[in-house]
Scaffold this motif. Structure first.
Motif, short mmCIF file in Angstrom:
data_model
loop_
_atom_site.label_atom_id
_atom_site.label_comp_id
_atom_site.label_asym_id
_atom_site.label_seq_id
_atom_site.Cartn_x
_atom_site.Cartn_y
_atom_site.Cartn_z
N VAL A 1 73.31 52.33 64.10
CA VAL A 1 71.93 52.80 63.99
C VAL A 1 71.45 53.40 65.30
N ASN A 2 72.11 53.05 66.40
CA ASN A 2 71.74 53.61 67.70
C ASN A 2 71.84 55.14 67.70
N HIS A 3 72.69 55.70 66.78
CA HIS A 3 72.88 57.14 66.68
C HIS A 3 72.01 57.77 65.60
N TYR B 1 66.33 56.01 62.59
CA TYR B 1 66.13 54.72 63.25
C TYR B 1 65.37 54.91 64.57
N ARG B 2 65.79 55.89 65.36
CA ARG B 2 65.14 56.13 66.64
C ARG B 2 63.67 56.50 66.46
N GLU B 3 63.40 57.36 65.47
CA GLU B 3 62.03 57.81 65.25
C GLU B 3 61.15 56.66 64.78
N ILE C 1 56.96 52.41 65.74
CA ILE C 1 56.51 51.01 65.71
C ILE C 1 56.18 50.53 67.12
N THR C 2 57.05 50.85 68.06
CA THR C 2 56.82 50.44 69.45
C THR C 2 55.53 51.05 69.98
N GLU D 1 61.73 57.81 75.29
CA GLU D 1 61.72 59.27 75.25
C GLU D 1 62.76 59.92 76.15
N HIS D 2 63.37 59.13 77.04
CA HIS D 2 64.29 59.71 78.01
C HIS D 2 65.64 60.03 77.35
#
Length: 559
Positions: A231-233, A237-239, A244-245, A532-533
């Motif tokens: 899921v890291n890719h 998941y990232r979005e 949420i964060t 975001e980095h």
């Protein structure tokens, strides 16, 4: 019709309304994660769902009918295990089975008990008592006991928050497998966004109280099964993780009033007794320690070994640990449980002897504990009957005996304000939350003006918002004071956020450094900047890959 429903639920304790207008509808077989934070009433809400307490307003419905009091239809697992210490694993589970299925034959009850002990992977330990089990194993017993009652609903109140990363990951996998195979409806309270994303169909934040209410829900539309590394890719998941964060950070920003950072209190220019400048010039000249040949070796671990004597012979826990740390650098130590992280930190603190090799700080070998090293543990060891100010003052009086009373008081108050406790200076430790207690522990460590700050899972038992807040406080003070720091953590994101370098340790016994990762992200850092980095997920991938490689005990080879 909803399987489980909360309608306009509220709960009050005295004059404080903890929950207000709580509405939630859960479908049969759904897995819902509630992200709850300190003071949000999450345990109160779970107790209402379980029928352990009644709401003051609104109602709880099961299949459209009032839920009533507690029963075997709702299996509840808390963060603490609540096992009978005198009973074995088998007997703890059998106690629940015999109570709920008292009309079944002895043979059927025995088979049911054995089934759920096997399901959580404890058949080999069925005759052990809780004192002989690890934390993860004890939590497995609690899960087996809840499942053995064949509940329609499985209610999990932060069941994994106190466990190390590897044990937590394994139990997450087991919980998802049980949910899938047993067709249970699950409600999980967690403080971990990633845990919620890996397990849930839907994530609902419970905003901080008092008068806590639900925030907007987030639908988790990710394919199952969900692998941590894969899921890291995943862009989805990232979005979703970023959304949420960001929501949680916005909630925290709204909750904060103008921060009292102690701007009206100036830090006195007194020198601690641990400073070279405190020693008279003539004495310094006569006892000058050898200057460092390499200025990057402010802290040096050289071929450090730690061996414990056991009934079966010597046990080497740490082997050939070599590490140089620059002055002002922050280094994270990460690895699976039992890899020697805390042992290395304890030797550096002088709390454990070095069996072979040595550790130096500022050119002097460490042989015992001393005030030149500030230590912060996962559970701060405060004196319960003393106030925040008095707990910090104990160390300040030792390292500033030459300072005036007013100067020592200003040192204490300055750091308590810096960690956000300006309004709780005279509150006894026994009346503080875990987050407040850890703030006192940080203030106490920084007030010593240590040459080296040692942090052993300092935020491991805290909720997400409190953990994020204290990470920001820690980074700010480290930046201001240029203090050198070593932080033991099992949290990949925390390791990246805090450190200039992440040191990855192989599995124990005979643990050593497996890999060192340079964190080339700009400072000052924030959690939002991290997400975001462009290099953040590459760093995350490197750590996750290392941990996955050593997950099954493959890491005892030389680095």
């Amino acid at each position: 019709m909803s399987h489980l429903e909360l309608r306009n639920v509220s709960k009050r304790y005295g004059d404080t309304e903890v929950l207000a207008d709580i509405n939630l509808s859960i479908e049969e077989g759904e897995f819902v994660a509630l992200i709850g934070f300190s003071g949000s009433g999450k345990t109160t809400l779970m107790s209402i769902l379980a029928g352990l307490i009644e709401p003051d307003g609104g109602e709880v419905l099961l299949r459209g009918k009032p839920a009533g009091g507690p029963g075997p239809d709702r299996g509840l697992v808390f963060q603490s295990y609540s096992l009978m210490p005198w009973l074995t694993v088998y007997e703890n589970v059998a106690l629940a089975v015999d109570t709920v299925f008292d009309r079944d034959s002895k043979q059927l009850r025995r088979e049911r008990t054995q089934k759920y002990v096997r399901m959580v992977g404890l058949a080999h330990a069925s005759d052990r008592r809780p004192a002989e089990l690890s934390g993860g194993m004890r939590q497995r017993v609690a899960v087996a006991r809840a499942l053995a009652m064949n509940p329609e609903f499985l209610l999990l109140d932060e069941p994994l928050s106190a466990l190390d990363a590897l044990t937590r990951a394994r139990l997450q996998n087991e919980i998802e497998s049980i949910w899938r195979d047993e067709k249970k409806t699950v409600v999980l309270v967690t403080n971990d966004v990633d845990e919620a994303l890996l397990l849930a169909d839907r994530i609902v934040p419970l905003n901080p109280g008092p008068r806590a209410t639900f925030g907007p829900e987030f639908r988790v539309d990710l394919a199952r099964p969900r692998n941590r590394k894969d899921v890291n890719h995943d862009p989805k998941y990232r979005e979703l993780r970023a959304r949420i964060t960001q929501y949680l950070l916005d909630v925290e920003a709204e909750k904060l009033v103008a921060a009292d950072t102690g701007a009206g209190i100036k830090l006195p220019t007194v020198v601690p007794i641990t400073s070279d400048d405190f020693v008279p010039k003539a004495v310094r000249a006569a006892n000058r320690h050898k200057p460092l040949a390499n200025p990057d070796k402010y802290v040096e671990f050289y071929n450090v070994h730690k061996v414990y004597a056991t009934p079966r012979g010597p046990l080497t826990v740490v082997e050939g640990f070599n590490l140089d740390i620059r002055r002002g650098e922050c280094v994270s130590l990460i690895g699976h449980s039992g890899c020697g992280k805390s042992t290395a930190l304890a030797m550096c603190a002088g709390l454990a002897d070095v069996s072979d090799g040595g550790i130096t700080l500022d050119g002097r070998e460490i042989t015992t504990a001393g005030p030149d090293r500030g230590v912060v543990f996962q559970a701060p060891t405060l004196l319960e009957w003393l106030t925040a100010r008095q707990n910090v003052a104990l160390g300040v009086e030792r390292v500033y005996p030459h300072a005036g009373k007013a100067e020592r008081r200003d040192v204490v108050d300055y750091y308590l304000h810096r960690v956000g406790l300006g309004d709780a200076l005279d509150r006894p430790a026994r009346d503080m939350s875990n987050g407040m207690r850890q703030r006192v522990g940080l203030a106490r460590a920084f007030a010593l003006s240590p040459k080296l700050l040692l942090l052993d899972e300092p935020f491991g038992m805290l909720d997400a918002l409190t953990r994020w807040d204290l990470q920001e406080v820690l980074m700010d003070i480290l930046e201001r004071t240029k203090t050198t720091a070593i932080c033991v953590t099992h949290d990949v994101d925390e390791a990246i956020l805090l450190a200039d370098r992440v040191v990855m340790m192989t599995n124990g016994p005979r643990a050593r450094i497996g890999k060192v990762m340079q964190v080339d992200l700009p400072r000052p850092r924030t959690r939002k900047m991290l997400l975001e980095h462009p290099r953040y997920y590459a760093h995350r991938e490197e750590l996750l890959s290392f941990l996955e490689e050593y997950e099954h005990g493959s890491g005892n080879r030389a680095a």
